[in-house]
Design an enzyme around this catalytic site. Structure first.
Site, PDB file in Angstrom:
ATOM      1  N   ASP A  77     -10.210   2.429  -8.688  1.00 18.92           N
ATOM      2  CA  ASP A  77     -11.580   2.063  -8.197  1.00 18.92           C
ATOM      3  C   ASP A  77     -11.469   2.766  -6.864  1.00 18.92           C
ATOM      4  OD1 ASP A  77      -9.398   0.780  -6.929  1.00 18.92           O
ATOM      5  OD2 ASP A  77     -10.047  -1.123  -6.923  1.00 18.92           O
ATOM      6  N   GLU A 100       3.334  -2.086  -0.375  1.00 17.85           N
ATOM      7  CA  GLU A 100       3.715  -0.852  -0.232  1.00 17.85           C
ATOM      8  C   GLU A 100       4.888  -0.696   0.783  1.00 17.85           C
ATOM      9  OE1 GLU A 100      -0.833  -1.392  -0.709  1.00 17.85           O
ATOM     10  OE2 GLU A 100       0.725  -2.543   0.295  1.00 17.85           O
TER      11      GLU A 100
END
Length: 263
Positions: free
Chosen positions: A127, A213
């Site tokens: 996306d 992350e």
């Protein structure tokens, strides 16, 4: 008149010598899935030596994605792994199993290839919107490279703050206290680092939303080692655009058309 001697053009780096970019893309079934993948494939097709690792969140490969991959015109590996139902609640990290499946495939593949195969790994969600310049930037990654991401974290952009060529902090709208306050689209990792840290994966246990992350990067590098790209992290080359939620209010409950069309 004296003739002007034009120097010959600099020799182009042979494509075979370019490090391969491995793009891991988790994907899941939804009305915009094929449109998103089409947009991404149109970008990737313009990038030399890119290998797409497309991982479906599903118990089996879907016909839609299988057909898409067959006609994409790209070196592509199509994997699938379902997300356990208990992890599909709002607020929990997404695509963990799919990214880990891509990492496992990469490590397994390179067990059987000669050493020193140059490569770079990038987590390319379906996306986002990617500038072609981003791939030129990440290709020279020695260990872990970083850059800004646009339209993320409730801001126009987030970025690593760089002084004297080193990352010294984070310009971010959310939890600046994270060890690596960076979006999944904001970094790339050398293949050699991935292979030399075989246990580095995305974690479910103990991982808070927005910390995936950091939890991953903590296993393979330090902030001091990060390599700033994109003009010392002052250029946005990837945007977290996302697609508008589709309005299907007039879609009939049962299929009424005389033909079956894949969207």
């Amino acid at each position: 008149p004296a003739s002007v001697r034009v120097p010959p053009p600099a020799p182009r780096r042979p494509e075979a010598a370019l490090p391969t970019i491995y793009a891991i893309t988790p994907t899941y079934s939804r009305p915009v899935q094929k449109a998103e993948l089409t947009r991404l494939a149109n970008t990737f097709r313009q990038v030399a030596r890119l290998h797409w690792i497309l991982v479906e969140d599903a118990a089996a490969r879907s016909e839609l994605v299988s057909r898409f991959v067959a006609g994409a015109g790209l070196p592509c590996t199509h994997l699938h792994v379902p997300t356990p139902r208990r992890y599909k609640r709002p607020g929990l990290p997404r695509a963990t199993e799919q990214r880990n499946a891509g990492l496992a495939w990469l490590r397994q593949r390179h067990q059987h290839l000669p050493p020193q195969q140059p490569g770079v790994l990038f987590f390319a969600d379906d996306d986002n919107t990617y500038s072609l310049e981003l791939f030129q930037e990440m290709r020279t990654t020695r260990k872990v490279s970083v850059w800004p991401v646009g339209l993320v974290g409730g801001r126009r952009y987030e970025r690593p703050v760089v002084e004297n060529g080193k990352v010294v902090g984070w310009y971010t709208g959310w939890r600046a206290d994270r060890p690596f306050a960076i979006d999944m689209a904001g970094f790339a990792v050398s293949l050699q680092v991935i292979l030399s840290h075989p246990k580095a994966v995305f974690k479910r246990r103990g991982s808070q939303p927005g910390m995936q992350e950091s939890d991953f990067l903590k296993q393979i590098t330090t902030v001091e080692e990060l390599e700033p790209k994109a003009n010392n992290c002052t250029k946005v080359l990837v945007w977290h655009t996302r697609t508008e939620k589709v309005n299907l209010a007039n879609e009939p409950k049962y299929h009424l058309d005389t033909v079956n069309i894949e969207v």
